[in-house]
Design an enzyme around this catalytic site. Structure first.
Site, PDB file in Angstrom:
ATOM      1  N   LYS A  19      34.877  45.180  49.798  1.00 38.59           N
ATOM      2  CA  LYS A  19      35.668  45.658  48.650  1.00 38.59           C
ATOM      3  C   LYS A  19      36.356  46.975  49.007  1.00 38.59           C
ATOM      4  O   LYS A  19      35.703  47.935  49.393  1.00 38.59           O
ATOM      5  CB  LYS A  19      34.756  45.849  47.434  1.00 38.59           C
ATOM      6  CG  LYS A  19      35.421  46.552  46.236  1.00 38.59           C
ATOM      7  CD  LYS A  19      34.470  46.662  45.030  1.00 38.59           C
ATOM      8  CE  LYS A  19      35.060  47.532  43.927  1.00 38.59           C
ATOM      9  NZ  LYS A  19      34.140  47.688  42.770  1.00 38.59           N
ATOM     10  N   ASP A  43      38.769  53.755  41.652  1.00 40.96           N
ATOM     11  CA  ASP A  43      38.507  52.900  40.493  1.00 40.96           C
ATOM     12  C   ASP A  43      38.454  53.741  39.221  1.00 40.96           C
ATOM     13  O   ASP A  43      37.419  54.304  38.879  1.00 40.96           O
ATOM     14  CB  ASP A  43      37.182  52.148  40.691  1.00 40.96           C
ATOM     15  CG  ASP A  43      36.893  51.194  39.534  1.00 40.96           C
ATOM     16  OD1 ASP A  43      37.807  50.955  38.720  1.00 40.96           O
ATOM     17  OD2 ASP A  43      35.748  50.694  39.454  1.00 40.96           O
ATOM     18  N   LYS A  54      37.401  54.301  32.599  1.00 43.23           N
ATOM     19  CA  LYS A  54      36.031  54.830  32.709  1.00 43.23           C
ATOM     20  C   LYS A  54      35.948  56.186  32.008  1.00 43.23           C
ATOM     21  O   LYS A  54      36.946  56.893  31.924  1.00 43.23           O
ATOM     22  CB  LYS A  54      35.685  55.048  34.197  1.00 43.23           C
ATOM     23  CG  LYS A  54      35.375  53.783  34.957  1.00 43.23           C
ATOM     24  CD  LYS A  54      34.982  54.126  36.388  1.00 43.23           C
ATOM     25  CE  LYS A  54      34.664  52.879  37.189  1.00 43.23           C
ATOM     26  NZ  LYS A  54      33.510  52.136  36.706  1.00 43.23           N
ATOM     27  N   ASP A  76      34.842  53.770  46.075  1.00 45.69           N
ATOM     28  CA  ASP A  76      34.747  52.354  45.706  1.00 45.69           C
ATOM     29  C   ASP A  76      35.319  51.421  46.792  1.00 45.69           C
ATOM     30  O   ASP A  76      35.391  50.211  46.607  1.00 45.69           O
ATOM     31  CB  ASP A  76      35.462  52.135  44.366  1.00 45.69           C
ATOM     32  CG  ASP A  76      34.832  51.026  43.533  1.00 45.69           C
ATOM     33  OD1 ASP A  76      33.672  50.664  43.799  1.00 45.69           O
ATOM     34  OD2 ASP A  76      35.519  50.508  42.633  1.00 45.69           O
ATOM     35  N   ASP A  78      37.807  46.989  34.298  1.00 47.09           N
ATOM     36  CA  ASP A  78      36.907  47.762  35.152  1.00 47.09           C
ATOM     37  C   ASP A  78      36.016  46.849  36.008  1.00 47.09           C
ATOM     38  O   ASP A  78      35.351  47.313  36.927  1.00 47.09           O
ATOM     39  CB  ASP A  78      36.060  48.702  34.276  1.00 47.09           C
ATOM     40  CG  ASP A  78      35.401  49.812  35.079  1.00 47.09           C
ATOM     41  OD1 ASP A  78      35.775  49.989  36.258  1.00 47.09           O
ATOM     42  OD2 ASP A  78      34.525  50.498  34.528  1.00 47.09           O
ATOM     43  N   GLU A 121      36.913  45.027  38.330  1.00 53.58           N
ATOM     44  CA  GLU A 121      38.034  44.696  39.231  1.00 53.58           C
ATOM     45  C   GLU A 121      37.570  44.278  40.623  1.00 53.58           C
ATOM     46  O   GLU A 121      38.254  43.528  41.302  1.00 53.58           O
ATOM     47  CB  GLU A 121      38.985  45.901  39.336  1.00 53.58           C
ATOM     48  CG  GLU A 121      38.599  46.992  40.353  1.00 53.58           C
ATOM     49  CD  GLU A 121      37.248  47.647  40.096  1.00 53.58           C
ATOM     50  OE1 GLU A 121      36.799  47.638  38.941  1.00 53.58           O
ATOM     51  OE2 GLU A 121      36.630  48.157  41.051  1.00 53.58           O
ATOM     52  N   ARG A 160      35.167  42.328  41.633  1.00 51.73           N
ATOM     53  CA  ARG A 160      34.949  40.888  41.801  1.00 51.73           C
ATOM     54  C   ARG A 160      36.276  40.122  41.868  1.00 51.73           C
ATOM     55  O   ARG A 160      36.342  39.047  42.455  1.00 51.73           O
ATOM     56  CB  ARG A 160      34.036  40.353  40.680  1.00 51.73           C
ATOM     57  CG  ARG A 160      34.583  40.439  39.299  1.00 51.73           C
ATOM     58  CD  ARG A 160      33.516  40.329  38.221  1.00 51.73           C
ATOM     59  NE  ARG A 160      32.763  41.572  38.071  1.00 51.73           N
ATOM     60  CZ  ARG A 160      31.718  41.721  37.249  1.00 51.73           C
ATOM     61  NH1 ARG A 160      31.302  40.722  36.492  1.00 51.73           N
ATOM     62  NH2 ARG A 160      31.102  42.883  37.176  1.00 51.73           N
TER      63      ARG A 160
HETATM   64  N1  BES Z   1      33.002  50.290  41.063  1.00 53.22           N
HETATM   65  C1  BES Z   1      32.292  49.957  39.894  1.00 53.22           C
HETATM   66  C2  BES Z   1      30.791  49.877  40.094  1.00 53.22           C
HETATM   67  C3  BES Z   1      30.125  51.184  40.458  1.00 53.22           C
HETATM   68  C4  BES Z   1      29.616  51.985  39.470  1.00 53.22           C
HETATM   69  C5  BES Z   1      29.979  51.545  41.772  1.00 53.22           C
HETATM   70  C6  BES Z   1      29.002  53.176  39.798  1.00 53.22           C
HETATM   71  C7  BES Z   1      29.351  52.735  42.101  1.00 53.22           C
HETATM   72  C8  BES Z   1      28.869  53.554  41.119  1.00 53.22           C
HETATM   73  C9  BES Z   1      32.775  48.613  39.364  1.00 53.22           C
HETATM   74  O1  BES Z   1      34.099  48.318  39.606  1.00 53.22           O
HETATM   75  C10 BES Z   1      32.606  48.656  37.892  1.00 53.22           C
HETATM   76  O2  BES Z   1      33.275  49.425  37.265  1.00 53.22           O
HETATM   77  N2  BES Z   1      31.742  47.800  37.372  1.00 53.22           N
HETATM   78  C11 BES Z   1      31.498  47.750  35.980  1.00 53.22           C
HETATM   79  C12 BES Z   1      31.458  46.303  35.591  1.00 53.22           C
HETATM   80  C13 BES Z   1      31.409  46.081  34.109  1.00 53.22           C
HETATM   81  C14 BES Z   1      32.735  46.435  33.486  1.00 53.22           C
HETATM   82  C15 BES Z   1      31.075  44.648  33.868  1.00 53.22           C
HETATM   83  C16 BES Z   1      30.172  48.418  35.704  1.00 53.22           C
HETATM   84  O3  BES Z   1      29.254  48.256  36.497  1.00 53.22           O
HETATM   85  O4  BES Z   1      30.079  49.121  34.708  1.00 53.22           O
HETATM   86 ZN    ZN Z   2      34.946  49.235  41.204  1.00 52.50          ZN
HETATM   87 MN    MN Z   3      35.380  49.076  38.101  1.00 55.91          MN
END
Ligand code: BES
Ligand code: ZN
Ligand code: MN
Length: 505
Positions: free
Chosen positions: A267, A272, A279, A290, A349, A351, A353
């Site tokens: 990834k 992000d 966020k 990220d 968010d 994104e 996947r």
């Molecule tokens: N990049 C984030 C996940 C992340 C969070 C990595 C904290 C490192 C530290 C990912 O893109 C994300 O935002 N995931 C969301 C998914 C949710 C919207 C289903 C999450 O984990 O909150």
């Molecule tokens: Zn992310």
């Molecule tokens: Mn995200």
């Protein structure tokens, strides 16, 4: 820092410091530490019998040799209880010792082959580990700091072989350790680099440099080519940013055939923000990291190309910035991925996947035999496993076993999570084939189940490194910031698969 192997008597080494090891609870000293103790007229054994030095893991004591040895100082590194010694503990102790010596302004150190001969620790593996511990422990990211550093660098570390017979093995271990540590450091540098520097375009530039330096094949797809391939999921994420997306494909050919034995997908979200599903501001700066999965697979393939195993490996990095611009993707939008599946966007968010889905589609188009993807995918994985281990998810247990075994050698801990079909329910959409968020419960698993739809029938393992890609403190061989996880695991995996292509041994 230069690391080399030398032979000689530990009491004859000229250096700013010589490192010897002490195990916890030993009655009488033996081996190198006993020889050094004798030269110091029993100073060490006295401190041990007084209980001042205990040999506890990570205990580091510096004594001055006051002319009794050519080395100005003796560093006694505690390795803990002998039966409990592991390579990763050696890595950590070496890192701590090197940092201490660096702070003391010592620029030339030597060490005995810590731990060799204990349990199944060979001279070669000990030498590799010492090299990794020193290089990773002394890592720092100061590129953008204009102030002069407080202390200079250790310029040379010598690993002392007491027998000529071991030199070749120690050198081999040291060379491999250098390659692995340098790759992990490259990944750390890329992850620590802020997002205004490490854009998708810059990631492609780094790939170009790696291709030139190590003779890798490079393809960088531009937006139009991604459109032609139907990478609608990736392009959906990219559309909110002014930074053009890059789809980076780096290939190492260690075998005559065209078959790609292993695809490493990473990834590469260079920042992000969450997109329209913005966020919260707190710690948003950490989202420059990220792209840690992308950095890891690029660094891993550079190390693989230096170690030259007989295997073809391709690293695939969808590099995209996730911003809420005027053209941005919106919740409720529906995207069509490269494999034809339609995706309802619940949160922009989620994104990672989306871009990984199209990268998995591309790996399948290349007919890769095995796929491992690495992604800072979910906050839920951090809730589940903290920052101790990476989450592993699979539809193929044999490959997962290989990945976990490759990780065990490196100290990069991996824990496998369940993938029961029951979890798929949560990803069902009323208006498309699948939705990109399956709710709060089991968020790391539903994210993995989402990816599984795009991995198809190819044996595949997903590694969620959201918790392990960054460290919030300096600890053992980790610096504050990027860790370089799981670069060394991926390299070991490629070496293991090259040894046994059916990957069943
Ligand atoms: N990049 C984030 C996940 C992340 C969070 C990595 C904290 C490192 C530290 C990912 O893109 C994300 O935002 N995931 C969301 C998914 C949710 C919207 C289903 C999450 O984990 O909150
Ligand atoms: Zn992310
Ligand atoms: Mn995200």
């Amino acid at each position: 820092m230069e690391i080399r192997v030398i032979t000689g008597d530990v009491t004859k080494i000229e250096a700013g410091a010589i490192v010897v090891n002490l195990f916890e609870g030993v009655e009488s000293l033996d081996g190198d530490i006993a020889t050094v103790d004798k030269a110091l007229d029993g100073a060490i054994s006295q401190l041990v019998s007084q209980g001042e030095i205990k040999g506890k893991l990570g205990e580091i004591t510096v004594i001055h040799s006051l002319g009794k040895l050519p080395a100005a100082r003796v560093v006694i590194a505690g390795l803990g209880k002998k039966p409990e010694l592991t390579l990763d503990k050696i890595r950590g102790v070496v890192a701590e010792a090197c940092r201490l010596l660096q702070k003391k302004g010592i620029d030339d150190a030597a060490t005995v082959v810590l731990g060799a001969g204990v349990g199944d620790i060979t001279p070669e593996s000990a030498s590799q580990t010492i090299t990794e511990g020193a290089l990773l422990g002394l890592y720092s990211f100061k590129k953008h700091v204009t102030k002069e550093p407080e202390y200079g660098e250790i310029k040379q570390l010598s690993i002392v072989a007491t027998s000529e017979d071991d030199v070749h093995l120690l050198e081999r271990g040291c060379d491999e350790g250098k390659v692995l540590a340098e790759a992990a450091k490259l990944a750390r540098d890329m992850v620590n680099e802020p997002a205004n520097y490490m854009t998708p375009g810059h990631m492609a530039e780094v790939a170009k440099k790696l291709a030139q330096d190590y003779g890798l094949e490079l393809i960088v797809l531009e937006r139009e080519q991604m459109q032609q391939l139907g990478m609608g999921a990736l392009l959906g994420v990219a559309q909110g940013s002014a930074q053009p997306p890059k789809f980076i494909v780096l290939s190492y050919k260690g075998k005559g055939s065209d078959e790609i034995a292993l695809a490493l997908v990473g990834k590469g979200i260079t920042f992000d923000s969450g997109g329209i599903s913005l966020k919260p501001g707190n710690k948003m700066e950490e989202m420059k990291g990220d792209m840690a999965g992308g950095a890891a697979v690029m660094a891993a393939i550079s190390a693989i190309s230096r170690l030259k195993p007989e295997i073809n490996v391709t690293a695939i990095v969808p590099a995209v910035e996730n911003l809420p611009g005027g053209h941005a993707l919106k919740p409720g939008d529906i995207l069509t991925a490269m494999n034809g599946k339609t995706i309802e966007i619940i949160s922009t968010d989620a994104e990672g996947r989306l871009i990984v889905a199209d990268a998995l589609g591309y790996a399948n188009k290349l007919k890769a035999k095995l796929i491992v993807d690495v992604a800072t995918l979910t906050g839920a994985c951090i809730i589940a496993l903290g920052n101790v281990c990476t989450g592993a998810f699979t539809t193929n247990q044999e490959l997962a076993n290989k990945v976990i075994a490759a990780g065990a050698k490196t100290g990069e801990l991996i824990w496998q999570m369940p993938m029961y079909d029951e979890y798929k329910e949560q990803n069902k959409s009323d208006v498309a084939d699948i939705k990109n968020v399956g709710g709060r419960n089991a968020g790391a698993i539903t994210a993995a189940q989402f990816l599984a739809e795009f991995a198809g029938d190819t044996p595949w393992v997903h590694l969620d490194i959201a918790g392990t890609s960054m460290s919030d403190k300096e600890h053992n061989y980790l610096a504050k910031g990027a860790t370089g996880v799981p670069v060394r695991t991926l390299v070991n995996l490629a070496l293991a698969i090259a040894q046994c292509p059916s990957y069943q041994c």
